[in-house]
Design a protein around this motif. Structure first.
Motif, PDB file in Angstrom:
ATOM      1  N   PRO A 144       0.812  -1.217   0.000  1.00  0.00           N
ATOM      2  CA  PRO A 144       0.000   0.000   0.000  1.00  0.00           C
ATOM      3  C   PRO A 144       0.845   1.268   0.000  1.00  0.00           C
ATOM      4  CG  PRO A 144       0.081  -0.925   2.208  1.00  0.00           C
ATOM      5  CD  PRO A 144       0.776  -1.914   1.317  1.00  0.00           C
ATOM      6  N   ASP A 145       2.150   1.098   0.234  1.00  0.00           N
ATOM      7  CA  ASP A 145       3.049   2.256   0.279  1.00  0.00           C
ATOM      8  C   ASP A 145       3.534   2.610  -1.126  1.00  0.00           C
ATOM      9  OD1 ASP A 145       2.896   2.378   3.092  1.00  0.00           O
ATOM     10  OD2 ASP A 145       4.424   0.790   3.240  1.00  0.00           O
ATOM     11  N   PRO A 146       3.779   3.890  -1.396  1.00  0.00           N
ATOM     12  CA  PRO A 146       4.126   4.325  -2.759  1.00  0.00           C
ATOM     13  C   PRO A 146       5.612   4.208  -3.082  1.00  0.00           C
ATOM     14  CG  PRO A 146       3.938   6.232  -1.350  1.00  0.00           C
ATOM     15  CD  PRO A 146       3.573   5.043  -0.489  1.00  0.00           C
ATOM     16  N   TYR A 147       5.891   4.182  -4.370  1.00  0.00           N
ATOM     17  CA  TYR A 147       7.231   4.368  -4.915  1.00  0.00           C
ATOM     18  C   TYR A 147       7.240   5.720  -5.636  1.00  0.00           C
ATOM     19  CZ  TYR A 147       4.929   3.108  -9.289  1.00  0.00           C
ATOM     20  OH  TYR A 147       4.065   3.087 -10.361  1.00  0.00           O
ATOM     21  N   THR A 148       8.409   6.181  -6.026  1.00  0.00           N
ATOM     22  CA  THR A 148       8.525   7.412  -6.806  1.00  0.00           C
ATOM     23  C   THR A 148       9.156   7.086  -8.163  1.00  0.00           C
ATOM     24  OG1 THR A 148       8.795   8.779  -4.835  1.00  0.00           O
ATOM     25  CG2 THR A 148       9.508   9.734  -6.919  1.00  0.00           C
ATOM     26  N   PHE A 149       8.459   7.443  -9.230  1.00  0.00           N
ATOM     27  CA  PHE A 149       8.985   7.251 -10.593  1.00  0.00           C
ATOM     28  C   PHE A 149       9.314   8.609 -11.202  1.00  0.00           C
ATOM     29  CE2 PHE A 149       8.000   7.291 -15.188  1.00  0.00           C
ATOM     30  CZ  PHE A 149       9.088   6.547 -15.622  1.00  0.00           C
ATOM     31  N   THR A 150      10.499   8.704 -11.806  1.00  0.00           N
ATOM     32  CA  THR A 150      10.914   9.949 -12.467  1.00  0.00           C
ATOM     33  C   THR A 150      11.581   9.631 -13.788  1.00  0.00           C
ATOM     34  OG1 THR A 150      11.393  10.851 -10.263  1.00  0.00           O
ATOM     35  CG2 THR A 150      12.118  12.141 -12.157  1.00  0.00           C
ATOM     36  N   ALA A 151      11.196  10.352 -14.818  1.00  0.00           N
ATOM     37  CA  ALA A 151      11.851  10.270 -16.129  1.00  0.00           C
ATOM     38  C   ALA A 151      12.494  11.627 -16.410  1.00  0.00           C
ATOM     39  CB  ALA A 151      10.847   9.920 -17.211  1.00  0.00           C
ATOM     40  N   VAL A 152      13.796  11.627 -16.604  1.00  0.00           N
ATOM     41  CA  VAL A 152      14.530  12.859 -16.890  1.00  0.00           C
ATOM     42  C   VAL A 152      15.124  12.748 -18.291  1.00  0.00           C
ATOM     43  CG1 VAL A 152      16.444  14.355 -16.225  1.00  0.00           C
ATOM     44  CG2 VAL A 152      15.065  13.253 -14.463  1.00  0.00           C
ATOM     45  N   PHE A 153      14.798  13.702 -19.136  1.00  0.00           N
ATOM     46  CA  PHE A 153      15.302  13.694 -20.511  1.00  0.00           C
ATOM     47  C   PHE A 153      16.243  14.874 -20.722  1.00  0.00           C
ATOM     48  CE2 PHE A 153      14.886  14.867 -25.071  1.00  0.00           C
ATOM     49  CZ  PHE A 153      15.430  13.712 -25.604  1.00  0.00           C
ATOM     50  N   THR A 154      17.429  14.584 -21.253  1.00  0.00           N
ATOM     51  CA  THR A 154      18.412  15.611 -21.573  1.00  0.00           C
ATOM     52  C   THR A 154      18.593  15.668 -23.086  1.00  0.00           C
ATOM     53  OG1 THR A 154      19.581  15.190 -19.497  1.00  0.00           O
ATOM     54  CG2 THR A 154      20.752  16.439 -21.186  1.00  0.00           C
ATOM     55  N   PRO A 155      18.096  16.719 -23.744  1.00  0.00           N
ATOM     56  CA  PRO A 155      18.253  16.821 -25.197  1.00  0.00           C
ATOM     57  C   PRO A 155      19.727  16.945 -25.594  1.00  0.00           C
ATOM     58  CG  PRO A 155      16.613  18.388 -24.376  1.00  0.00           C
ATOM     59  CD  PRO A 155      17.356  17.862 -23.179  1.00  0.00           C
ATOM     60  N   VAL A 156      20.046  16.433 -26.763  1.00  0.00           N
ATOM     61  CA  VAL A 156      21.380  16.592 -27.341  1.00  0.00           C
ATOM     62  C   VAL A 156      21.229  17.387 -28.623  1.00  0.00           C
ATOM     63  CG1 VAL A 156      23.358  15.423 -28.341  1.00  0.00           C
ATOM     64  CG2 VAL A 156      22.237  14.459 -26.327  1.00  0.00           C
ATOM     65  N   VAL A 157      21.835  18.554 -28.645  1.00  0.00           N
ATOM     66  CA  VAL A 157      21.709  19.461 -29.791  1.00  0.00           C
ATOM     67  C   VAL A 157      23.071  19.646 -30.434  1.00  0.00           C
ATOM     68  CG1 VAL A 157      21.025  21.760 -30.547  1.00  0.00           C
ATOM     69  CG2 VAL A 157      19.770  20.641 -28.693  1.00  0.00           C
ATOM     70  N   ASP A 158      23.142  19.439 -31.721  1.00  0.00           N
ATOM     71  CA  ASP A 158      24.373  19.649 -32.489  1.00  0.00           C
ATOM     72  C   ASP A 158      23.983  20.291 -33.815  1.00  0.00           C
ATOM     73  OD1 ASP A 158      26.726  19.557 -33.967  1.00  0.00           O
ATOM     74  OD2 ASP A 158      27.298  17.569 -33.256  1.00  0.00           O
ATOM     75  N   ALA A 159      24.388  21.544 -34.001  1.00  0.00           N
ATOM     76  CA  ALA A 159      24.003  22.296 -35.190  1.00  0.00           C
ATOM     77  C   ALA A 159      24.574  21.690 -36.467  1.00  0.00           C
ATOM     78  CB  ALA A 159      24.459  23.748 -35.057  1.00  0.00           C
ATOM     79  N   HIS A 160      25.586  20.830 -36.343  1.00  0.00           N
ATOM     80  CA  HIS A 160      26.237  20.259 -37.530  1.00  0.00           C
ATOM     81  C   HIS A 160      25.628  18.933 -37.972  1.00  0.00           C
ATOM     82  CE1 HIS A 160      29.036  23.411 -36.754  1.00  0.00           C
ATOM     83  NE2 HIS A 160      29.550  22.830 -35.691  1.00  0.00           N
ATOM     84  N   GLU A 161      24.730  18.397 -37.182  1.00  0.00           N
ATOM     85  CA  GLU A 161      24.111  17.119 -37.546  1.00  0.00           C
ATOM     86  C   GLU A 161      23.031  17.328 -38.606  1.00  0.00           C
ATOM     87  OE1 GLU A 161      24.931  14.179 -36.787  1.00  0.00           O
ATOM     88  OE2 GLU A 161      26.231  14.400 -35.049  1.00  0.00           O
ATOM     89  N   PRO A 162      22.829  16.318 -39.473  1.00  0.00           N
ATOM     90  CA  PRO A 162      23.576  15.056 -39.525  1.00  0.00           C
ATOM     91  C   PRO A 162      24.877  15.211 -40.315  1.00  0.00           C
ATOM     92  CG  PRO A 162      21.815  15.037 -41.151  1.00  0.00           C
ATOM     93  CD  PRO A 162      21.693  16.335 -40.423  1.00  0.00           C
ATOM     94  N   ASN A 163      25.958  14.767 -39.733  1.00  0.00           N
ATOM     95  CA  ASN A 163      27.252  14.773 -40.418  1.00  0.00           C
ATOM     96  C   ASN A 163      28.031  13.510 -40.089  1.00  0.00           C
ATOM     97  OD1 ASN A 163      27.872  15.410 -37.746  1.00  0.00           O
ATOM     98  ND2 ASN A 163      29.510  16.829 -38.273  1.00  0.00           N
ATOM     99  N   ASN A 164      27.313  12.394 -40.059  1.00  0.00           N
ATOM    100  CA  ASN A 164      27.932  11.126 -39.694  1.00  0.00           C
ATOM    101  C   ASN A 164      28.339  10.285 -40.906  1.00  0.00           C
ATOM    102  OD1 ASN A 164      25.236  10.766 -40.296  1.00  0.00           O
ATOM    103  ND2 ASN A 164      25.051   8.915 -39.048  1.00  0.00           N
ATOM    104  N   THR A 165      28.346  10.908 -42.080  1.00  0.00           N
ATOM    105  CA  THR A 165      28.857  10.248 -43.288  1.00  0.00           C
ATOM    106  C   THR A 165      29.783  11.205 -44.017  1.00  0.00           C
ATOM    107  OG1 THR A 165      27.035  11.023 -44.685  1.00  0.00           O
ATOM    108  CG2 THR A 165      26.733   8.906 -43.542  1.00  0.00           C
ATOM    109  N   LEU A 166      30.642  10.648 -44.849  1.00  0.00           N
ATOM    110  CA  LEU A 166      31.570  11.476 -45.613  1.00  0.00           C
ATOM    111  C   LEU A 166      30.813  12.490 -46.462  1.00  0.00           C
ATOM    112  CD1 LEU A 166      34.752  10.321 -47.425  1.00  0.00           C
ATOM    113  CD2 LEU A 166      33.063  11.651 -48.679  1.00  0.00           C
TER     114      LEU A 166
END
Length: 236
Positions: A144-166
């Protein structure tokens, strides 16, 4: 509260009319903030998942044997998702399972070793969308006792993407370029134009736990057997 950091492996490439650099960058994560919400039953199925906001904890209860609680979070960009179950009841061994935006099982799980342990799960999100999180007790116990659930999202920003190919190599137009490494399989390509007789010097200033590597290719895209790699994390 703890401040978590996570290393991402990456390859960055810069060029002499086409040159390549391999990198790895450090990601930082935010502490979990104070209480925000309470689960709404029924949420025993994916279609009944409670929506959560990044960083806002949710209090839930495994009210009967075999109870399952579903949550969902909508992510607008790529980044790192960290899901946590903290302060569970003393008899609960929490189990976290992640599903993607298509409701496909991702084979990404986290579970407590002992009753009452906190559980954390980290996943690198490459496709924006709604992700689903299933929580249950590993032994199908209830409390009957609660748990605590948390989802933390950290965005990843790269102005040069996509640049994962030649073919997508970013043109180096100044003396300094800033980029991110994400996810661990990522490769970032750069190109730079240099005249005959010019001396090209490439240097990577990494985070403390990163060992950068650089590989150079010529204007004809030929491998030049010219490479550089840090010996120790944090070395340039």
């Amino acid at each position: 509260m703890k401040r978590e950091t996570m290393i991402q492996r990456l390859m960055k490439t810069a060029g002499m009319a086409l040159a390549f650099i391999l990198l790895t960058m450090l990601m930082a994560f935010h502490p979990i903030p104070a209480f925000a919400g309470q689960e709404t039953e029924p949420n025993d199925k994916l279609g009944q998942a409670n929506a959560v906001v990044s960083g806002d904890p949710m209090r839930g209860v495994f009210g009967y044997a075999g109870d399952t609680d579903w949550y969902k979070i909508t992510l607008a960009t790529r980044g790192r998702l960290r899901c946590s179950v903290t302060n569970p009841p003393a008899n609960i061994r929490a189990y976290i399972t992640l599903y993607n935006r298509h409701a496909d099982y991702l084979y990404v799980t986290g579970y407590a070793v002992n009753d009452g342990d906190d559980v954390h799960l980290t996943y690198d999100v490459m496709e924006p969308g709604t992700y689903f999180i299933r929580l249950h007790d590993r032994d199908n116990d209830a409390s009957p006792d609660p748990y605590t659930f948390t989802a933390v999202f950290t965005p990843v920003v790269d102005a040069h993407e996509p640049n994962n190919t030649l073919g997508g190599a970013t043109l180096v137009t100044g003396t300094n370029m800033t980029g991110t490494i994400f996810d661990r399989s990522d490769e970032d390509w750069y190109k730079i134009y240099a005249g005959a007789g010019a001396i090209l010097r490439i240097q990577v200033a990494p985070p403390a736990e990163m060992r950068p590597a650089v590989t150079l290719y010529n204007p004809d895209l030929g491998y030049m057997y010219v490479t550089g790699q840090a010996v120790n994390p944090g070395d340039t």
